[in-house]
Design a protein around this motif. Sequence first.
Motif, PDB file in Angstrom:
ATOM      1  N   VAL A  61      62.887  29.354   1.813  1.00 12.25           N
ATOM      2  CA  VAL A  61      64.337  29.839   2.111  1.00 12.25           C
ATOM      3  C   VAL A  61      64.423  31.370   1.862  1.00 12.25           C
ATOM      4  O   VAL A  61      63.302  32.037   1.307  1.00 12.25           O
ATOM      5  N   HIS A  62      65.604  32.044   2.232  1.00 12.64           N
ATOM      6  CA  HIS A  62      65.918  33.147   1.713  1.00 12.64           C
ATOM      7  C   HIS A  62      65.852  33.588   0.476  1.00 12.64           C
ATOM      8  O   HIS A  62      65.932  32.823  -0.506  1.00 12.64           O
ATOM      9  N   GLU A  63      65.697  34.950   0.105  1.00  9.54           N
ATOM     10  CA  GLU A  63      65.808  35.194  -1.501  1.00  9.54           C
ATOM     11  C   GLU A  63      66.894  34.770  -2.026  1.00  9.54           C
ATOM     12  O   GLU A  63      66.848  34.521  -3.264  1.00  9.54           O
ATOM     13  N   ASP A  64      68.126  34.743  -1.291  1.00 13.50           N
ATOM     14  CA  ASP A  64      69.285  34.288  -1.983  1.00 13.50           C
ATOM     15  C   ASP A  64      69.488  32.932  -2.137  1.00 13.50           C
ATOM     16  O   ASP A  64      70.689  32.257  -2.364  1.00 13.50           O
ATOM     17  N   GLN A  87      69.544  30.873   0.734  1.00 13.78           N
ATOM     18  CA  GLN A  87      70.204  30.300   1.985  1.00 13.78           C
ATOM     19  C   GLN A  87      69.047  29.747   2.769  1.00 13.78           C
ATOM     20  O   GLN A  87      68.031  30.536   2.821  1.00 13.78           O
ATOM     21  N   ASP A 101      66.671  29.488   5.944  1.00 14.05           N
ATOM     22  CA  ASP A 101      66.191  30.314   6.930  1.00 14.05           C
ATOM     23  C   ASP A 101      66.199  29.286   8.263  1.00 14.05           C
ATOM     24  O   ASP A 101      65.011  28.541   8.588  1.00 14.05           O
TER      25      ASP A 101
END
Length: 366
Positions: free
Chosen positions: A131-134, A136, A138
Amino acid sequence: MDYDEPLFFHVIQYATNADRDVVDMVSGNPDWDPPAALREGLHEYADAPTAAFQYPPSDGLRELREEIAERRNVDVSRVIVSIGGGEANYLAMARAMERDTGDEFVLTDPVYPYYPGKAQMLGGRTTMVPVHEDGQLDMPAMREAISDETACIVVNTPNNPTGAVYPREVIEELADLAAAHDALLVVDEVYDHFDFSGEFESALTVDSDHTVVTSSYSKTFAITGFRVGYAVFPEALVEQARTRHMLVNVTGARPSQAAVLAALRSAGPEYYEGVRDSLRTRIDAFCDALDAAGADYTRPEGAFYVLARFDGFPGTMENVKRLIDEAGVAGMPGEAFGEARDEWIRFALCTPRAQEAAERLAEYFA
């Protein structure tokens, strides 16, 4: 087939046997009180006639299933009351494999470790999508990963361990991808009452006959030991899941289902908001202390977990043991959740000592 025992048990055992006071931030065992009506429901049940102590319907007390169905705006025939959220996810993932449309489970990285464990148990193979760093999803990577070999896509929102809440349009796209590849989308919504973003929408608001939604009252009512969860299946898929549930368990426990029903009928919005307010205070205090420790961290949009990364101190089991021994704080190693967060440590804010733990961490890393 050999199964890997979840690392949770190793960390909890190590913290329990430590030679010092340790703040337990390992598992998501809520420390707040359940609704008063839940305790009252148990007391009332104790005085029920003997007939009420016998098997309930295999798929759950009718009144409880009706209450769930009304709240989730679905037909009661689609609801199976399960032995916690764990069995609900197992039934959904097993149903995906039974359809013989593939043997691949597409999961996120990081991931709640019981999902890949269940996939292994069911004879499936896993594809992990970072997933993305936050936290959320991808979505280009998800689109690339999902194929005609995919039997099941499993996501959890609000998410454990990242705290991310997935937007409705993301769930819609996942449902469309599942339908296009004749896979099932399983959306675990166990933390639905712990949304701090105001953005959470249930996957049941998305019209799809390829989506199963699972949940549990373990976190909602702080009753992890009661083991009451549920799954909402599409009409065409529910019957075989109901049969598997019956063959494995016969049925669930009647007293805990009766208590949950009493709580659902009596607990108002103030109960849920009061718990969220308490958690917001803990999150703020914990994150402030992480700032003082110079850590990177994720502030949860939902659920009650914080991932933290300390410079030069990766989230290995060895370092988690060091924190227990030297700082008196027990968290979960990031490596337990996959490769994407192996530098991080997850802390569960299910303790009134969360601020004390944060202060210990700030002092340790000062």
